[in-house]
Motif scaffolding. Structure first.
Motif, PDB file in Angstrom:
ATOM      1  N   THR A 103       0.835  -1.216   0.000  1.00 43.31           N
ATOM      2  CA  THR A 103       0.000   0.000   0.000  1.00 43.31           C
ATOM      3  C   THR A 103       0.863   1.257   0.000  1.00 43.31           C
ATOM      4  N   ILE A 104       1.755   1.378   0.981  1.00 37.58           N
ATOM      5  CA  ILE A 104       2.536   2.620   1.106  1.00 37.58           C
ATOM      6  C   ILE A 104       3.629   2.670   0.033  1.00 37.58           C
TER       7      ILE A 104
ATOM      8  N   ASP B 233      10.138  -6.676  -3.956  1.00 38.03           N
ATOM      9  CA  ASP B 233       8.992  -7.248  -3.224  1.00 38.03           C
ATOM     10  C   ASP B 233       8.963  -8.737  -3.541  1.00 38.03           C
TER      11      ASP B 233
ATOM     12  N   GLY C 188       7.275  -3.815   6.703  1.00 38.20           N
ATOM     13  CA  GLY C 188       6.522  -3.915   7.953  1.00 38.20           C
ATOM     14  C   GLY C 188       6.959  -5.119   8.770  1.00 38.20           C
TER      15      GLY C 188
ATOM     16  N   LYS D 167       6.686   1.586  12.727  1.00 45.57           N
ATOM     17  CA  LYS D 167       6.687   1.950  14.163  1.00 45.57           C
ATOM     18  C   LYS D 167       6.851   0.746  15.072  1.00 45.57           C
TER      19      LYS D 167
ATOM     20  N   GLY E 281      -6.875   0.120   3.274  1.00 50.11           N
ATOM     21  CA  GLY E 281      -5.417   0.073   3.444  1.00 50.11           C
ATOM     22  C   GLY E 281      -4.928   0.794   4.698  1.00 50.11           C
TER      23      GLY E 281
ATOM     24  N   GLU F 205      -3.175  -2.420  10.019  1.00 54.09           N
ATOM     25  CA  GLU F 205      -1.929  -3.196   9.987  1.00 54.09           C
ATOM     26  C   GLU F 205      -2.208  -4.596   9.448  1.00 54.09           C
TER      27      GLU F 205
ATOM     28  N   GLY G 129      -3.100   5.526   5.398  1.00 53.31           N
ATOM     29  CA  GLY G 129      -3.515   5.477   3.994  1.00 53.31           C
ATOM     30  C   GLY G 129      -2.340   5.693   3.064  1.00 53.31           C
TER      31      GLY G 129
END
Ligand SMILES: NC(=O)c1ccc[n+]([C@@H]2O[C@H](COP(=O)([O-])OP(=O)(O)OC[C@H]3O[C@@H](n4cnc5c(N)ncnc54)[C@H](O)[C@@H]3O)[C@@H](O)[C@H]2O)c1
Ligand SMILES: N[C@@H](CCO)C(=O)O
Length: 427
Positions: free
Chosen positions: A14-15, A45, A82, A106, A188, A191, A304
């Motif tokens: 997504t990001i 990816d 992530g 994070k 999106g 998490e 988003g």
């Protein structure tokens, strides 16, 4: 424009797709700001066949992460995979190989802060993470720069877009929890494991980062109270609105008094007149108080694809503008001498006790509360047929958390109580 800065992107989800779209859309603007060519040299990816709806130059996609980590020409690595592993190894390897790192992760920063920042220092590279808190809101840079003249005294944050989206939709449209969570996932915002959003862990991870920058202290999540929104029902939302003129928000709270840091995450009843009460949908806001500036509110889209990409790309440009500048990670010395345990916190409380409608019930409950020095401000009960379990809504005056918890343990053991009591603190 002679010099080229090469970027490698790991994680084309997504990001990551938002980052590619942003670079495609605004490359001229960005290059003019740094007076260098900005080249997205490689995207890695596990899945390079799904169409992400963004244009990618031929030969850029790869499934081999070493095409980024071992490429001497790549200056900046963006980690948007992530989770903890292999993201941590990707970041550490990139730094060992002299690459600056930008991440929105994070969870990883909150858990491995020391290791990651030590590695950045050791290898003389920068780690930038504006997108890790508050999505697209410029939040961490102002804390480091524009607010640097201040001792930060208070931070109140609505910093999980998914939870705020759920609470807003439940209140405004009466939708049920699971339906709205599904919507947030489809957009999106959530998490990979949405329990991080709804159980408060994502908010806690962001609060850890804010506390480092605001108070110069790294507090592990295990050391503070973290509670999510899964037990909030339409009854709580209605009572909040009709009886308390308040809304329910998942709040991150960190405030320092006389060297003692109060740090906690939980649903909170926020008066409708407070600035944070108007923060709805996926929007986030951080309300903070500095000893010089006073209150400041930072507001914007908290999750988003495009808002978060805005912060990721901003970090890249910031690094390119000054690759030599060390990043400030909050005050070097902390004013925090002690972390206050939640049991020592004082607050007003809303309690929803589900009990049989029988003689003596209110008398027994009020007896327990009064024995523990908890004074009742208001009490009301839904109409019910005799013998049926109904919610009893109690609002207390200020009371000590440990007394309230002890009272609830006793109340929930009573035969006429049919569900675990729901407690929400008032701001
Ligand atoms: N979604 C948001 O609104 C948002 C906002 C702020 C921060 N973030 C953070 O940004 C990061 C990315 O989130 P996202 O929503 O884009 O996730 P996502 O699941 O959409 O994307 C992750 C991508 O990483 C790829 N990937 C997984 N393992 C990999 C590996 N070993 N090697 C290479 N690629 C791998 C996946 O195939 C996927 O395409 C996370 O840390 C998240 O917490 C997300
Ligand atoms: N899942 C996170 C993404 C932004 O960090 C949220 O909903 O806020």
């Amino acid at each position: 424009m002679e010099e080229t800065v090469n970027i490698g992107l790991i994680g084309f989800g997504t990001i990551g797709s938002g980052v590619v779209a942003t670079l495609n859309q605004n490359i001229q603007l960005l290059e003019s700001k740094v007076n260098k060519k900005v080249n997205l040299k490689r995207i890695v990816d596990l899945d390079i066949t799904t169409d992400r709806g963004v244009e990618v130059k031929p030969g850029v996609l790869s499934t081999n992460v070493d095409d980024i980590l071992e490429d001497d020409e790549i200056d900046i690595v963006i980690e948007l995979v992530g989770g903890y592993q292999p993201a941590l190894n990707f970041i550490l390897k990139a730094m060992e190989n002299g690459k600056h790192v930008v991440t929105a992760n994070k969870a990883l920063l909150a858990k491995h802060w020391q290791e990651i920042t030590d590695s950045a220092q050791k290898n003389g590279v920068r780690i930038a993470f504006e997108a890790s808190v508050g999505g697209g809101i410029p939040l961490l840079a102002p804390l480091n720069d524009g607010l640097t003249a201040n001792n930060i005294e208070t931070i109140y944050g609505i910093i999980n877009g998914t939870a705020n989206y759920i609470l807003t939709k439940m209140a405004a449209e009466g939708l049920d929890f699971d339906t709205v969570l599904k919507e947030a996932q489809e957009m999106g915002y959530a998490e990979a494991d949405p329990t991080f959003d709804i159980e408060g862990h994502d908010t806690a991870q962001k609060l850890i980062i804010l506390s480092i920058l605001g108070f110069g202290v790294y507090v592990k999540q295990e050391r503070f109270h973290v509670e999510g929104i899964t037990r909030i029902t339409p009854d709580d939302i209605r009572f909040a609105r009709e009886e308390l003129e308040s809304v329910i928000k998942l709040l991150a709270i960190a405030q320092i008094t006389d060297g003692e840091l109060e740090i906690r995450v939980h649903p909170t009843l926020v008066p409708e007149t407070h600035l944070l009460a108007a923060v709805n949908d996926v929007f986030n806001a951080v309300y903070l108080v500095g000893d010089v500036v006073g209150p400041v509110l930072m507001y914007g889209a908290g999750a988003g694809m495009m808002p978060t990409a805005s912060a990721v790309v901003a970090d890249c440009i910031d690094i390119i503008q000054d690759m030599e500048r060390p990043v400030a990670y909050g005050p070097k010395e902390t004013r925090v001498e002690k972390i206050k345990d939640i049991s020592e916190v004082e607050s007003k409380y809303y309690l929803r006790i589900t009990a049989l409608d029988e003689p003596g019930v209110l008398h027994s409950i009020s007896g327990v509360l009064s024995d523990l020095d908890i004074s009742i401000e208001s009490v009301s009960q839904k109409k019910a047929d005799k013998g049926e379990a109904v919610p009893i809504f109690i609002v207390t005056h200020h009371a000590l958390e440990k007394n309230v918890q002890e009272a609830l343990t006793l109340i929930d053991q009573m035969d006429f109580v049919k569900e675990e009591t729901v407690l929400i603190r008032l701001l």
